[in-house]
Design a protein around this motif. Structure first.
Motif, PDB file in Angstrom:
ATOM      1  N   ARG A  14      17.536 -53.649 -55.842  1.00  0.00           N
ATOM      2  CA  ARG A  14      16.444 -53.383 -54.878  1.00  0.00           C
ATOM      3  C   ARG A  14      15.396 -54.489 -54.931  1.00  0.00           C
ATOM      4  NH1 ARG A  14      17.147 -47.771 -56.763  1.00  0.00           N
ATOM      5  NH2 ARG A  14      18.228 -46.689 -55.087  1.00  0.00           N
ATOM      6  N   ALA A  15      15.093 -54.974 -56.129  1.00  0.00           N
ATOM      7  CA  ALA A  15      14.118 -56.055 -56.281  1.00  0.00           C
ATOM      8  C   ALA A  15      14.589 -57.317 -55.561  1.00  0.00           C
ATOM      9  CB  ALA A  15      13.867 -56.339 -57.761  1.00  0.00           C
ATOM     10  N   LEU A  16      15.887 -57.584 -55.593  1.00  0.00           N
ATOM     11  CA  LEU A  16      16.408 -58.737 -54.859  1.00  0.00           C
ATOM     12  C   LEU A  16      16.138 -58.590 -53.362  1.00  0.00           C
ATOM     13  CD1 LEU A  16      19.839 -59.236 -56.642  1.00  0.00           C
ATOM     14  CD2 LEU A  16      17.785 -60.663 -56.872  1.00  0.00           C
ATOM     15  N   GLY A  17      16.320 -57.393 -52.857  1.00  0.00           N
ATOM     16  CA  GLY A  17      16.063 -57.152 -51.443  1.00  0.00           C
ATOM     17  C   GLY A  17      14.614 -57.399 -51.065  1.00  0.00           C
ATOM     18  N   ARG A  18      13.720 -57.192 -52.023  1.00  0.00           N
ATOM     19  CA  ARG A  18      12.287 -57.433 -51.796  1.00  0.00           C
ATOM     20  C   ARG A  18      11.879 -58.843 -52.207  1.00  0.00           C
ATOM     21  NH1 ARG A  18      12.253 -52.516 -54.637  1.00  0.00           N
ATOM     22  NH2 ARG A  18      11.346 -53.589 -56.439  1.00  0.00           N
ATOM     23  N   ARG A  19      12.849 -59.612 -52.692  1.00  0.00           N
ATOM     24  CA  ARG A  19      12.626 -60.977 -53.187  1.00  0.00           C
ATOM     25  C   ARG A  19      11.664 -61.000 -54.378  1.00  0.00           C
ATOM     26  NH1 ARG A  19      12.818 -61.885 -47.379  1.00  0.00           N
ATOM     27  NH2 ARG A  19      14.764 -62.961 -46.917  1.00  0.00           N
ATOM     28  N   ASP A  20      11.746 -59.991 -55.213  1.00  0.00           N
ATOM     29  CA  ASP A  20      10.930 -59.874 -56.414  1.00  0.00           C
ATOM     30  C   ASP A  20      11.758 -60.357 -57.605  1.00  0.00           C
ATOM     31  OD1 ASP A  20       9.408 -59.126 -58.603  1.00  0.00           O
ATOM     32  OD2 ASP A  20       8.881 -57.150 -57.787  1.00  0.00           O
ATOM     33  N   ALA A  48      21.456 -64.738 -57.457  1.00  0.00           N
ATOM     34  CA  ALA A  48      20.592 -64.350 -56.344  1.00  0.00           C
ATOM     35  C   ALA A  48      19.146 -64.736 -56.617  1.00  0.00           C
ATOM     36  CB  ALA A  48      20.712 -62.851 -56.085  1.00  0.00           C
ATOM     37  N   CYS A  49      18.702 -64.560 -57.848  1.00  0.00           N
ATOM     38  CA  CYS A  49      17.337 -64.952 -58.213  1.00  0.00           C
ATOM     39  C   CYS A  49      17.134 -66.455 -58.006  1.00  0.00           C
ATOM     40  CB  CYS A  49      17.035 -64.578 -59.659  1.00  0.00           C
ATOM     41  SG  CYS A  49      16.825 -62.815 -59.953  1.00  0.00           S
TER      42      CYS A  49
END
Length: 84
Positions: A14-20, A48-49
């Motif tokens: 989910r954090a990836l989807g928010r670019r966090d 991804a990060c």
């Protein structure tokens, strides 16, 4: 995958989807600590990060790698819901 590891993995995706990126890295590290058998997923999250940091987003091929690396329908759903 253990329940605790799955919860952290879900948060990482989910954090990836928010670019966090910081949260994604922390969450996947916690997931790996709980279950060392998630190497492919951890590798895909770290890739991804790196893409977010370098290009501002996650490529379609990396989202596909994330989808291939998960081991449950629940995590697959999180990947698909988080794609950007």
């Amino acid at each position: 995958m253990e329940q605790k590891a799955q919860a952290h993995a879900e948060e990482a995706i989910r954090a990836l989807g928010r670019r966090d990126v910081p949260l994604a890295r922390t969450s996947i590290a916690l997931a790996f600590e709980a279950d060392q058998n998630i190497d492919p997923l951890a590798d895909a999250v770290y890739l991804a990060c790196a893409e977010i940091e370098g290009d501002g987003g996650v490529s379609g091929s990396t989202w596909n790698a994330l989808a291939d690396a998960v081991d449950s329908a629940e995590l697959f759903s999180v990947v698909e819901a988080s794609r950007s």
